[in-house]
Design a protein around this motif. Sequence first.
Motif, PDB file in Angstrom:
ATOM      1  N   LEU B  13       0.840  -1.205   0.000  1.00 29.81           N
ATOM      2  CA  LEU B  13       0.000   0.000   0.000  1.00 29.81           C
ATOM      3  C   LEU B  13       0.874   1.253   0.000  1.00 29.81           C
ATOM      4  N   HIS B  40      -4.689   3.436  -4.371  1.00 25.72           N
ATOM      5  CA  HIS B  40      -5.870   3.657  -3.517  1.00 25.72           C
ATOM      6  C   HIS B  40      -6.923   4.453  -4.290  1.00 25.72           C
ATOM      7  N   LEU B  58     -10.838   3.434   3.688  1.00 26.67           N
ATOM      8  CA  LEU B  58      -9.847   2.763   2.827  1.00 26.67           C
ATOM      9  C   LEU B  58      -9.515   1.387   3.393  1.00 26.67           C
ATOM     10  N   TYR B  62     -10.091  -2.218   1.482  1.00 27.50           N
ATOM     11  CA  TYR B  62      -9.108  -3.260   1.210  1.00 27.50           C
ATOM     12  C   TYR B  62      -9.455  -4.578   1.892  1.00 27.50           C
ATOM     13  N   ILE B  85      -3.071   2.622   6.726  1.00 26.09           N
ATOM     14  CA  ILE B  85      -4.180   1.798   6.244  1.00 26.09           C
ATOM     15  C   ILE B  85      -4.000   0.360   6.722  1.00 26.09           C
TER      16      ILE B  85
END
Lengths: 382, 251
Positions: B13, B40, B58, B62, B85
Motif C-alpha cells: 500500500l 488507492h 480505505l 481493502y 491503512i
Amino acid sequence: MRFYHFSEMPYPMREEEYMPISGSARVTLPNRLIDPVRVASLYNDYLDEYEYADELGFDLILNEHHQTITCMDVQPSLFAASLIRRTTQSKILILGYPLPHRDNPLRVAEEVAVLDCLSRGRILCGFVRGVGMEHHPSNVNPVENVERFYEAHDLILKAWTHGEPFHWEGKYYHYRYANPIPRPYQQPHPPIWTPVSLNEEQIRWAAERQYVCAVFLSGFSIFDQVRLRYKEISRELGYPEPGPERFAYMALCYVAETDELAEQEGKELLWYMTTGQPHWFTNPPGYRDVNYRMRIYKPQKGGWNPRTASWQELCEKGLIIAGSPDTVAKKITQLYHEKEIGHLLMMNQAGFMSKDKVLKSIRLFATEVKPQVEHLGLPLNA
Amino acid sequence: MLRAGQGQPFLYLHDTNGPEGWTPFLEALAESHDVWAPSHPGYGVSSHSSDITSVEDLALFYLKWLELFDLRRVVVAGSGLGGWIAAEMAVWNCSRIERLVLMDAIGIKVSPADVPDIADTQTMHWEEKIRLEWYRPAASHAYFPHPSELSEDKLAQHLKNEESTVRYTWKPFMHNPKLRSSLKLVHIPVQVLWGEADGVVTPAYGQAYADSFPQATFTLIPQAGHFPHLEQPDRVIQEIFHGSPQVASRT
C-alpha cells in the motif's frame, strides 16, 4: 444605482517587513508583529470612515477574513452591530458570511436575525464560500467546502422561515431542535447576495434563487460574462428578466480633484493587489478542481497579471474606478448603461491609504459624483 | 493495479505521493510472492468514490477486497499512509492477514496537542519536502519529479493525488486519535521498518508506533529517509524476509 462604502480593514505592512519572516501576508505571518495599540487606532478610524459614509448617503459593506493583514474584520456581525446603532439610513451589506467555515450555521441565522431586528430591516445578507486561504485558519477540509456551503445555506433558510422547531441530520450539520430566536425583521428574510466568478455551478446556483450576484475585483470582462450567463439561465428558468438590481460590482475606488491627483494618491490602494501568499494557502487541494489548479505549475498564456499591471491598465480593465469627479461620473454612467451594474461596491480604503484621503474621496464622491449618477436605475430594490 | 509473481500474497500500500509504479522493491518481492500493488481510490488512475472519505473507509475497502479475491495469509506492507491503512485493517480484522510490515507509517499521535508528530509537507516548498523525505534528495527525481516537469496528464494525476490526500488526512492531521490504543488488539507479527534519516516522521515516532503493538520489532534502515523501500530496497527486502525470528521461521 446604489453605492456601498467598503474597507477590508487592513493592518498595512510593507512586503519587506513580513515576507522575509513568513513568506506570506496570510496564515503564517506571526501575530506578535501585529501591534494591538495600532490595531485599536485602525479599527476606530475605519469605523469613523464607515459612519461618515453613512452620513453622506452611502450604503455600507463589510466582509470577513482570518489570520491576515489584508483584513482584520474577523466577524462582520460585530462591526455591523456597532454601525447599526451609530448610523441612520444606510443598508448594511455583509458580503459575506463564509458558511463552510462555520461549525454551527444556526449561529449565522441567529446573528443575521438579531442584526436585522436591531436595524429594523437594514441588513443585506451575503453568503460566501470563503477564499482558499480560509481553510487553514478554520481547518475546514477544502474538499468539503462546496457541500458544506450548500447544506449550511439550506439549513439557515429553513431556520428563518419554518416557524417552529425542526430536526436536521445532514451530512455535515446535525440538530435535534433547530428553532432560532429571533426571526429576521425582513420577511421572509433579508435579501441574499452571493459572490460569483466564472463558474457555471456558482452562476446557476445564484440564478436559480435570483440572488444578487457580486463580482469582486475581477474586471469588466469577467463581470460581463457572469452577468450574461446569469440572465440566460434566469430566462431558461422562466424568471422575469433580471436587471441592474441583481448585479453588483466591486472595484478599488478613489476620487480626487483631478485625474492626475487621483492616480498619485489612489496608488496606495494597489497595496491590496500586491499582498501574496504561497499557492498551498491560496489554492489548497480540493478547493478548486484539478483543471484550475494546473495553473499553479502551468502558467496561463496570454493572461494579464493584476499585480504588475499599470494604473491605466487596471482602470481600463475595471479593477480601479478613479479620477476627478467628472471622470468617475462618466465612468459610472457608462457602467450602468453598458453593464447594468445596479450596485457599486466601492473599496475606498486599502493598504496605507490614509484616513483623511479616504474621507476626502468619499466626500467628493457624495457631493460631486453621486448627484450625477444616483438617478440611474432608480428605484432600485436592494 | 499492478500485480505479478506467484506464491504467498503480498499486498503493498503506497504513501500520500501516490503509486510508485513497478519499483525494484516490488520486482524483488515478485520473485517469491504474489505481489498486489493497487492505487488507492482517488490516486493515480484509480477513480475516487464518494463513499470513501477516510482512512478507515480505505481500510474497509481493502478488507472487502481481500475477501473478494479470497486472499489468505496475506503479508500487508505499507509506506506512510499505506502503513496507516495496514494498521487500521489489522485492528478491524486480521483473519486474512499473516503479518504487517509498516514502513515509516503515519496514523497515530504520540506527542502532546501542540507538538506536531508529522511534518506538514502539504504546506512547504517542494525542495524542502524532498529534503525531509529523502536521504539522497537527487534520488527522488526518478520517482517523483517536480510537478512543473510533469506532462499535463501526469500533472493532473499529481494534483488529484494531492486532493485525495487532503480528503483522507486533513483533520485530525495525518492520524486517527483512537488508533494507538487499538493497536493492542493486533495479535499478528508486525515489523516496523524506519529510514534513519526520515524527516517527515522521526525514528522516535516509529519506535513509539512499534511499542504500541503487542508483538512488533523496530528496525532502522541506514542511509534512507521516508521511503527506505525506494532508497535501500535490498536491505528492506532482507529485513522483511529474514529480519524477525518469527518471520524467518515461516519462510
